[in-house]
Scaffold this motif. Sequence first.
Motif, PDB file in Angstrom:
ATOM      1  N   ALA A 202       0.839  -1.207   0.000  1.00 37.79           N
ATOM      2  CA  ALA A 202       0.000   0.000   0.000  1.00 37.79           C
ATOM      3  C   ALA A 202       0.870   1.252   0.000  1.00 37.79           C
ATOM      4  N   ARG A 203       1.946   1.252   0.779  1.00 36.16           N
ATOM      5  CA  ARG A 203       2.836   2.405   0.840  1.00 36.16           C
ATOM      6  C   ARG A 203       3.555   2.632  -0.495  1.00 36.16           C
ATOM      7  N   ILE A 204       3.995   1.541  -1.130  1.00 37.25           N
ATOM      8  CA  ILE A 204       4.676   1.672  -2.415  1.00 37.25           C
ATOM      9  C   ILE A 204       3.734   2.244  -3.466  1.00 37.25           C
TER      10      ILE A 204
ATOM     11  N   ARG B 250       4.035   5.926  -5.419  1.00 33.40           N
ATOM     12  CA  ARG B 250       4.129   6.035  -6.879  1.00 33.40           C
ATOM     13  C   ARG B 250       3.063   6.950  -7.448  1.00 33.40           C
ATOM     14  N   ASN B 251       2.036   7.237  -6.666  1.00 33.20           N
ATOM     15  CA  ASN B 251       0.967   8.113  -7.137  1.00 33.20           C
ATOM     16  C   ASN B 251       0.859   9.390  -6.315  1.00 33.20           C
ATOM     17  N   ASN B 252       1.918   9.719  -5.546  1.00 29.69           N
ATOM     18  CA  ASN B 252       2.006  10.964  -4.772  1.00 29.69           C
ATOM     19  C   ASN B 252       0.938  11.095  -3.692  1.00 29.69           C
TER      20      ASN B 252
ATOM     21  N   VAL C  19      -7.232   6.182 -10.400  1.00 28.05           N
ATOM     22  CA  VAL C  19      -8.585   6.733 -10.515  1.00 28.05           C
ATOM     23  C   VAL C  19      -8.752   7.946  -9.597  1.00 28.05           C
ATOM     24  N   LEU C  20      -8.250   7.839  -8.364  1.00 26.77           N
ATOM     25  CA  LEU C  20      -8.346   8.965  -7.427  1.00 26.77           C
ATOM     26  C   LEU C  20      -7.625  10.196  -7.967  1.00 26.77           C
TER      27      LEU C  20
END
Length: 249
Positions: free
Chosen positions: A179-181, A185-187, A232-233
């Motif tokens: 989850a952290r990785i 990767r998506n800021n 998506v977010l």
Amino acid sequence: MELWLAVYKYEFSKGELVGLKRLVRFAAKKPGVCNAKIGTMLKAIHEEYAGNGISRSTFKRMIQRAISLGILTVHETERKNGSQSSNLYVFNRFPASEPPKEEKLNHPNKTISLPKTKNQENNKRKEIVHTDTPGNFEVKQPDTLDDTFTSDRIPVPFKQAVAYFFPEAKIIEEYWKMARIAAYRNNYENDLEKVVDTAIYSFKQMISKLKAGSVRNPISYYFGILLKKFEVLYFEELFDMGFCEGEWS
């Protein structure tokens, strides 16, 4: 390799991990590709560890395990005279662009065995046994540690969600690592509330597919869902900020 090892590190023995990391280091002239001889790599390992290297059989087991997990593709090569030359080792990219395709197991009647329930795991507490010396006792450690041994850095809601299905501390920490990785990767690494919500949502979706028998590697599938959800977010936030497709052209 960081992603591959985050998912499959515990599939390898310590000796096999030494061989795998050495193979990675030899894939430097052309990133991701290595054609060094096994003997050359074993010699380098022996020199690095002052004579305490690994055996050829250990190295070959590592290669076979990496192939079966999808980490490596090995191509046999030959010289012009037809004799066999050293193999060509090609590291595959981690399948992070999308969740793995749903696959039905080869044996439909084979059921997926989830880990023991939390109550069963809690029964495997430390066991006190007598020693030969009068008045002395020895604390015998359990084979696995339950969810109460997880790091304090893991948010409680996420730990509780995962522990219901996988009560081992090591497994819970692996899922949170994914989850952290994905968040990084998506800021989204600084938005803990959003990371936790997304991580729990993705985990529940993975569990649903796991129970349906369409997931062969839960952590890899879970990581793919995370990446898609964070993507998506990201675009939803751009839309809320007033960006639309026409403004990008």
